[in-house]
Design a protein around this motif. Structure first.
Motif, mmCIF file in Angstrom:
data_model
loop_
_atom_site.group_PDB
_atom_site.id
_atom_site.type_symbol
_atom_site.label_atom_id
_atom_site.label_comp_id
_atom_site.label_asym_id
_atom_site.label_seq_id
_atom_site.Cartn_x
_atom_site.Cartn_y
_atom_site.Cartn_z
ATOM 1 N N GLU A 71 0.828 -1.208 0.000
ATOM 2 C CA GLU A 71 0.000 0.000 0.000
ATOM 3 C C GLU A 71 0.866 1.262 0.000
ATOM 4 O O GLU A 71 0.546 2.251 -0.677
ATOM 5 C CB GLU A 71 -0.947 0.002 1.199
ATOM 6 C CG GLU A 71 -2.042 -1.054 1.151
ATOM 7 C CD GLU A 71 -3.103 -0.775 0.096
ATOM 8 O OE1 GLU A 71 -2.945 0.161 -0.726
ATOM 9 O OE2 GLU A 71 -4.100 -1.518 0.080
ATOM 10 N N ALA A 74 2.066 1.705 -3.492
ATOM 11 C CA ALA A 74 0.981 2.166 -4.362
ATOM 12 C C ALA A 74 0.715 3.652 -4.162
ATOM 13 O O ALA A 74 0.427 4.379 -5.131
ATOM 14 C CB ALA A 74 -0.279 1.350 -4.089
ATOM 15 N N ASP A 75 0.809 4.126 -2.922
ATOM 16 C CA ASP A 75 0.631 5.549 -2.653
ATOM 17 C C ASP A 75 1.801 6.364 -3.193
ATOM 18 O O ASP A 75 1.632 7.481 -3.696
ATOM 19 C CB ASP A 75 0.501 5.789 -1.145
ATOM 20 C CG ASP A 75 -0.837 5.348 -0.589
ATOM 21 O OD1 ASP A 75 -1.784 5.163 -1.378
ATOM 22 O OD2 ASP A 75 -0.944 5.185 0.645
ATOM 23 N N PRO A 78 1.631 6.299 -7.692
ATOM 24 C CA PRO A 78 0.249 6.095 -8.144
ATOM 25 C C PRO A 78 0.117 5.830 -9.645
ATOM 26 O O PRO A 78 -0.872 5.236 -10.082
ATOM 27 C CB PRO A 78 -0.448 7.398 -7.752
ATOM 28 C CG PRO A 78 0.653 8.403 -7.642
ATOM 29 C CD PRO A 78 1.839 7.653 -7.140
ATOM 30 N N ASP A 79 1.098 6.238 -10.437
ATOM 31 C CA ASP A 79 1.000 6.058 -11.888
ATOM 32 C C ASP A 79 1.361 4.647 -12.338
ATOM 33 O O ASP A 79 1.188 4.305 -13.513
ATOM 34 C CB ASP A 79 1.913 7.059 -12.610
ATOM 35 C CG ASP A 79 1.461 8.497 -12.414
ATOM 36 O OD1 ASP A 79 0.257 8.695 -12.135
ATOM 37 O OD2 ASP A 79 2.295 9.408 -12.528
ATOM 38 N N LYS A 80 1.861 3.811 -11.448
ATOM 39 C CA LYS A 80 2.321 2.494 -11.841
ATOM 40 C C LYS A 80 1.233 1.419 -11.815
ATOM 41 O O LYS A 80 1.476 0.270 -12.180
ATOM 42 C CB LYS A 80 3.505 2.060 -10.957
ATOM 43 C CG LYS A 80 4.768 2.884 -11.227
ATOM 44 C CD LYS A 80 5.967 2.331 -10.512
ATOM 45 C CE LYS A 80 7.220 3.125 -10.829
ATOM 46 N NZ LYS A 80 7.664 2.934 -12.241
ATOM 47 N N TRP A 83 -2.202 -1.451 -7.997
ATOM 48 C CA TRP A 83 -3.556 -1.987 -7.910
ATOM 49 C C TRP A 83 -4.296 -1.614 -9.192
ATOM 50 O O TRP A 83 -3.922 -0.638 -9.856
ATOM 51 C CB TRP A 83 -4.304 -1.405 -6.710
ATOM 52 C CG TRP A 83 -3.763 -1.798 -5.371
ATOM 53 C CD1 TRP A 83 -3.084 -0.995 -4.511
ATOM 54 C CD2 TRP A 83 -3.866 -3.072 -4.731
ATOM 55 N NE1 TRP A 83 -2.749 -1.686 -3.377
ATOM 56 C CE2 TRP A 83 -3.216 -2.969 -3.477
ATOM 57 C CE3 TRP A 83 -4.431 -4.295 -5.093
ATOM 58 C CZ2 TRP A 83 -3.134 -4.028 -2.597
ATOM 59 C CZ3 TRP A 83 -4.353 -5.359 -4.217
ATOM 60 C CH2 TRP A 83 -3.704 -5.224 -2.990
ATOM 61 N N LYS A 85 -6.697 0.107 -11.854
ATOM 62 C CA LYS A 85 -7.152 1.496 -11.882
ATOM 63 C C LYS A 85 -8.656 1.620 -11.685
ATOM 64 O O LYS A 85 -9.131 2.577 -11.069
ATOM 65 C CB LYS A 85 -6.731 2.150 -13.195
ATOM 66 C CG LYS A 85 -5.226 2.368 -13.299
ATOM 67 C CD LYS A 85 -4.859 3.116 -14.568
ATOM 68 C CE LYS A 85 -3.354 3.388 -14.615
ATOM 69 N NZ LYS A 85 -2.966 4.132 -15.840
ATOM 70 N N ARG A 90 -10.281 -2.606 -8.298
ATOM 71 C CA ARG A 90 -9.361 -2.361 -7.188
ATOM 72 C C ARG A 90 -9.917 -2.939 -5.894
ATOM 73 O O ARG A 90 -9.183 -3.524 -5.088
ATOM 74 C CB ARG A 90 -9.096 -0.859 -7.055
ATOM 75 C CG ARG A 90 -7.917 -0.518 -6.171
ATOM 76 C CD ARG A 90 -7.354 0.863 -6.484
ATOM 77 N NE ARG A 90 -8.307 1.936 -6.244
ATOM 78 C CZ ARG A 90 -8.827 2.699 -7.213
ATOM 79 N NH1 ARG A 90 -8.520 2.468 -8.481
ATOM 80 N NH2 ARG A 90 -9.677 3.663 -6.925
ATOM 81 N N THR A 156 -0.710 -7.313 -11.084
ATOM 82 C CA THR A 156 -0.971 -6.338 -10.022
ATOM 83 C C THR A 156 -0.537 -6.916 -8.683
ATOM 84 O O THR A 156 -0.072 -8.054 -8.592
ATOM 85 C CB THR A 156 -2.473 -5.972 -9.940
ATOM 86 O OG1 THR A 156 -3.201 -7.111 -9.448
ATOM 87 C CG2 THR A 156 -3.030 -5.531 -11.281
#
Length: 225
Positions: A71, A74-75, A78-80, A83, A85, A90, A156
């Protein structure tokens, strides 16, 4: 950024965030903290807030626990699309990841991850039948929805969470459907997984607690080379 991990051959929780970092090309270093040998618990206690691996070190921040690490990544990136989109996908991905985190205890305990080994026929299928049925159902529903080859089409965090379970199916030659077998093949084909696997195969260490022949009493601890 550094990820503290356990032995690659056995450490399922280390594999998961490592795959996310490597697959999504996030620059990082890793360091193996062995899960056996003299003083290994003391070493973990000194290096990890929880005395366990993995731990992500980013500057003065130490993040233990696999899902928390994922997490955070992911934060941070964010563009990768770590999780999916789509908000509903999600939610499905996070639910599947949480189920893996908290469930499948019979499969995990009766069939420990061991990437170097091949142990067909050594797992009591009755003991893991419920978990096998559930993973077949879960994977099947998600793969039909997405079209594969991964649970949400592209790789993912949900796939990272299930990668160690996929290895168990191969190590113990567990009976699964063609759909599940193709998903296992997709996990093994992932370049990031191949990188981890190749390093695991070169490790010299043995962790008796994760060797099924020791667990089931076929051989004595300390005798597996």
């Amino acid at each position: 950024m550094k990820l503290l991990i356990g032995n690659r051959n056995y450490s399922t929780w280390s594999l998961r965030p490592w795959l996310v970092l490597r697959h999504f090309e996030i620059p990082f270093e890793d360091e193996v903290l062995q899960l056996s040998g003299p003083g290994w618990r003391d070493t973990l206690a000194r290096r990890s807030p929880t005395g366990k691996v993995p731990v992500l070190l980013d500057g003065d921040l130490a993040v233990p626990e696999t899902l928390a690490i994922i997490e955070y990544l992911a934060d941070l990136f964010p563009d990768k699309a770590i999780w999916p989109k789509d908000i509903k996908d999600r939610a499905r991905a996070r639910a599947a990841a949480s189920e893996m985190h908290a469930g499948f205890s019979s499969l995990r305990s009766h069939a420990p991850m061991n990437l170097r080994a091949s142990h067909p026929g050594k797992v009591d299928l009755d003991a893991i039948s419920r978990d096998l049925h559930r993973v077949e159902t879960l994977w099947g529903e998600l793969l039909v929805r997405s079209g594969g080859p991964y649970l949400f089409g592209h790789f993912t965090a949900a796939d990272a969470m299930y990668a160690p379970l996929a290895t168990r199916l191969r190590t113990y030659d567990l009976p699964v459907s063609d759909v599940a077998a193709r998903y296992v093949e997709a996990i093994y084909a992932l370049p990031a997984f191949q990188d981890w696997l190749n390093q695991a195969l070169q490790e010299p260490w043995v962790v008796d607690d994760d060797e099924i022949d020791v667990i089931q009493g076929r051989v004595a601890p300390g005798t597996i080379a």
